[in-house]
Design a protein around this motif. Structure first.
Motif, mmCIF file in Angstrom:
data_model
loop_
_atom_site.group_PDB
_atom_site.id
_atom_site.type_symbol
_atom_site.label_atom_id
_atom_site.label_comp_id
_atom_site.label_asym_id
_atom_site.label_seq_id
_atom_site.Cartn_x
_atom_site.Cartn_y
_atom_site.Cartn_z
ATOM 1 N N TYR A 6 0.844 -1.199 0.000
ATOM 2 C CA TYR A 6 0.000 0.000 0.000
ATOM 3 C C TYR A 6 0.873 1.241 0.000
ATOM 4 N N PRO A 22 -5.620 -0.345 4.193
ATOM 5 C CA PRO A 22 -6.860 -0.190 4.942
ATOM 6 C C PRO A 22 -7.680 -1.482 4.839
ATOM 7 N N TRP A 24 -8.126 0.444 8.655
ATOM 8 C CA TRP A 24 -7.335 0.668 9.861
ATOM 9 C C TRP A 24 -8.305 0.818 11.034
ATOM 10 N N HIS A 25 -8.122 -0.022 12.043
ATOM 11 C CA HIS A 25 -8.958 0.029 13.253
ATOM 12 C C HIS A 25 -8.191 0.768 14.349
ATOM 13 N N TYR A 26 -8.898 1.676 15.036
ATOM 14 C CA TYR A 26 -8.264 2.515 16.059
ATOM 15 C C TYR A 26 -9.066 2.470 17.353
ATOM 16 N N TRP A 118 -0.137 11.593 6.368
ATOM 17 C CA TRP A 118 0.063 12.310 5.108
ATOM 18 C C TRP A 118 -0.938 11.833 4.056
ATOM 19 N N ILE A 119 -1.183 10.508 4.060
ATOM 20 C CA ILE A 119 -2.113 9.934 3.080
ATOM 21 C C ILE A 119 -3.536 10.450 3.322
ATOM 22 N N GLN A 120 -3.872 10.735 4.589
ATOM 23 C CA GLN A 120 -5.210 11.230 4.939
ATOM 24 C C GLN A 120 -5.313 12.753 4.875
ATOM 25 N N PHE A 122 -3.384 14.790 6.967
ATOM 26 C CA PHE A 122 -2.911 15.402 8.222
ATOM 27 C C PHE A 122 -1.442 15.792 8.066
ATOM 28 N N ARG A 189 -4.567 16.917 1.241
ATOM 29 C CA ARG A 189 -3.540 15.945 0.827
ATOM 30 C C ARG A 189 -2.556 16.669 -0.071
ATOM 31 N N THR A 256 -13.082 2.971 12.630
ATOM 32 C CA THR A 256 -12.393 2.300 11.527
ATOM 33 C C THR A 256 -12.362 3.241 10.326
ATOM 34 N N VAL A 257 -11.224 3.275 9.645
ATOM 35 C CA VAL A 257 -11.051 4.140 8.467
ATOM 36 C C VAL A 257 -10.627 3.289 7.281
ATOM 37 N N ASP A 258 -11.352 3.399 6.181
ATOM 38 C CA ASP A 258 -10.906 2.775 4.929
ATOM 39 C C ASP A 258 -11.419 3.544 3.719
ATOM 40 N N ASP A 259 -11.672 4.826 3.911
ATOM 41 C CA ASP A 259 -12.192 5.618 2.795
ATOM 42 C C ASP A 259 -11.811 7.085 3.035
ATOM 43 N N LEU A 260 -11.853 7.870 1.961
ATOM 44 C CA LEU A 260 -11.576 9.304 2.036
ATOM 45 C C LEU A 260 -12.285 9.939 0.845
#
Lengths: 267, 267, 267, 267
Positions: A6, A22, A24-26, A118-120, A122, A189, A256-260
């Motif tokens: 990835y 992704p 990603w679970h937090y 950075w990918i998200q 931030f 981004r 959980t994040v797997d989209d933007l």
């Protein structure tokens, strides 16, 4: 593409990727302070596409003590790959009339989290973040989550203090939670070019809106707060130093994040 | 774009940017070991566009102890912003028939160097790198650069050993310097997408050739070498473990970078 | 005693000892600034047995970038066990009428150096120290040792700035070197008790004078200097902030230590 | 003595002391694995005064994620001065016929904890310790404390792996807790001399028994465990590698320390 992964480094298997794919679970503990910065300063860090919030200067600082993993959760039992702490500032703004937040400054203490940020969108730098914990037993070393419990957090980078904050709990069960950190977050981004003559023409530069799912949240403790943002060489977050401080919050949160969602490319 | 900054975070002034704008000036001490990996392993990490080198498995490891700065050089007197150390592997290959190298694995110990590397196409992770120094005085604690001097380096990441190497100097003034690290370096700039359904469709993915100027180099000391690459969870560099070890080199090198050539986009 | 080892941990072989047995060989680069603190502050940190220096408030700060080893020198090729950096303050004083220095505050970035310091009477804490380097080649990233070269150093601890200093070289070959750091150093070896009722009755508490041999020194570059000492929670070195700043120095120095002289036990 | 401070550095106020004066209050999360080492190895690390335990080779490893403070608790809201993690091994033994444990090897990640350990007789080195956490909410990133939850810990030092362990919870409420870590702990306080000719004649070298009060403990979760101890340069803990692994435990524990009993001086 022959190689897989990835993020870099990419290999035949993809297993060496700094950022696993992704979802990603937090899950993590949070200290948040709602506050107001000088309105012109808050306005000055808004990316193109965002307008100032009508409640001028509305901001929050967030300190998070995270454990995260990818699908399968192998990182959980190898916690050097799942733990990280971060400190960030959000500025409230409007996007096409809708209330949003945006993150102009953030520090994090692990490389995978920096790259994932950075990918998200931030704008992460490395820092060192510390945050009071609670353990659920009676001890003079445990502030607990009942009224009177005092919690603190600090952020530094390159051996310089960036920020400190404290929250003294007044209510162990606040109805609402932080208000200045509640709206959806919209970031940029950005990936620069190095080709001569194009240093000011980034290859990626787009407004994006965070997307998440499966959100869980504990009860929220809240109380009075303090906050300091400090100047340092090569840093500018201190322009957002508080002119008025609101309430502080302590809670646990997971998602959980797997989209933007890309809002628009900025040129 | 209203906000300024070569990298994130971006502000009105650009001063908070993690990576200052090019040019970037570098000077550093190097330990290099020429070696050969298992040919199939060396081939397996080549990005699309590169073919295996006829001298199958030809590789080098490079350890560099850097001081770098941007124009004006303010970082030099604030060395937490100019010092970093890195360890990397290069694999030799052919690009349209021309000898090149490519870097499949690299660790670095500072955030600005990690981000600068991603921009240049180096697949950097954070690590901890140590490398023997020399001070120019007679001391049992200084190995010096004359025959018999023993130098070593180690690289670790997340508390696991990645690599160690040693060079025992036999000649204080080698005519040539490292051969396996001599050809120009070609890497892949890569920036992933997070939008659902596009995790395998990076937004930036292109073969790039490094460009530099104003190169300076000291005399080269050389001698016999040792090298170990170690396995670790989430790492794959050990597939390039040495099957034959060549000569080791110790020298000082400097250059300036403010350009990068895109060879082709990979799809 | 059945178990062996100069320091803990002790085993059958002694190989795990954090501090290897003396002799200890050292070589390092130094930045030193001669200065004067507020006289009452300088006097306030003198241990029993030392009297104020007639040149009231005379102090120096020293930043050292060390490589050290024990007999045999194995640590040299495993530099995570030989490299460390330290920053300290010395206050000038009189011992029985003789000019001496004493070190009230010092930070170091490795555990073996911290423990070795306690054994020698240096009151070491952990910190992060950075110091400009020079590489002997012409580069915009190398300040060199000729007039005009600017060098800097910083020290932090727990993410707070402790100190920064700069030296701008005016002479590449000073006749003398630092004056405020020249007299022999006298410190206090201290090892507390934990037994109830005896927390104020240390088991070891004695004035000691450093002993060294085989000293080597490079030419000394000198020039104008700046110095700041910063306040922080749990720190008091800033009481020695400069009221007047003298000259700064940059040089390389090496020596061997395997002895220490006890001046007197303090009770 | 004019200057004050429980440990160095000592000043007029004592506020700069690396270790604040006792009492020290602690609370932390624990992962413990009961196991057996090779009996001769376990015997080989016993200090004079201790005899081998009849259950030959009985050992435990302990990973602790601590928050600690001194009287008043100011460190709690400045957590860089209260948080630390440690990993250690205990060997079971007999002292005058009584079951005890002793700690031959321990790593810790903060300087105040390292120094506090030396004062108590723990042979601490610096290391990097990671341990899975639990947050009390339902999340794929939270293993929880119910059967099936998998927890792990790692310890490294100088970039080399020292140990890793895992516990998979089978019972969320074990009746007893760890057995191999239950007896009182007896260690050696040791402070070397540097005077020539006396390097083998430590100034402090005495068998001490830990004393604590106000102990609190959560429910204990237990289950199956794994454990690896790894070799590394300058380390010897791997001689205690497991030959048989018992049960693993996860719990929270707190206590207060302000006393230590000297059993006997060892000569």
């Amino acid at each position: 593409m022959t190689l897989r992964g990835y993020s870099v480094p990419r290999t035949q298997t993809g297993r060496a990727s700094l950022v696993p794919p992704p979802p990603w679970h937090y899950v993590g503990d949070f200290l948040v302070v709602d506050y107001w910065a000088e309105p012109d300063a808050a306005k000055s860090v808004l990316p193109d596409g965002l307008l100032p919030h009508p409640d001028a200067g509305r901001c929050a600082v967030v300190c998070a003590d995270w454990q995260s993993c990818s699908e399968g959760g192998d990182e959980i039992v190898d916690p050097s790959r799942s733990h990280y702490k971060e400190f960030f500032i959000v500025v409230n703004a409007l996007l096409d009339g809708e209330e949003v937040t945006t993150c102009p400054f953030i520090w994090v203490d692990q490389d995978f989290a920096l790259a994932r940020g950075w990918i998200q969108g931030f704008p992460k730098k490395l820092g060192e973040i510390w945050m009071t914990r609670t353990f659920g037993v009676e001890s003079p070393a445990d502030p607990g989550l009942a009224p009177g419990g005092r919690h603190g957090a600090t952020c530094s980078a390159r051996g310089r203090a960036m920020a400190d904050l404290t929250v003294e709990i007044e209510s162990g069960n606040d109805d609402e939670g932080p208000r200045h950190n509640a709206p959806p977050i919209v970031n940029v981004r950005h990936f620069p070019r190095l080709a001569a003559g194009r240093h000011d023409d980034p290859q990626v530069h787009e407004l994006v809106r965070a997307v998440s799912r499966d959100r869980v949240m504990s009860k929220v403790a809240s109380g009075s707060a303090t906050l300091n943002l400090y100047p340092a060489p090569g840093e500018e977050h201190d322009i957002l130093a508080p002119v008025k401080i609101g309430r502080g919050y302590r809670f646990t949160f997971g998602y959980t994040v797997d989209d933007l969602e890309t809002v628009k490319e900025i040129r």
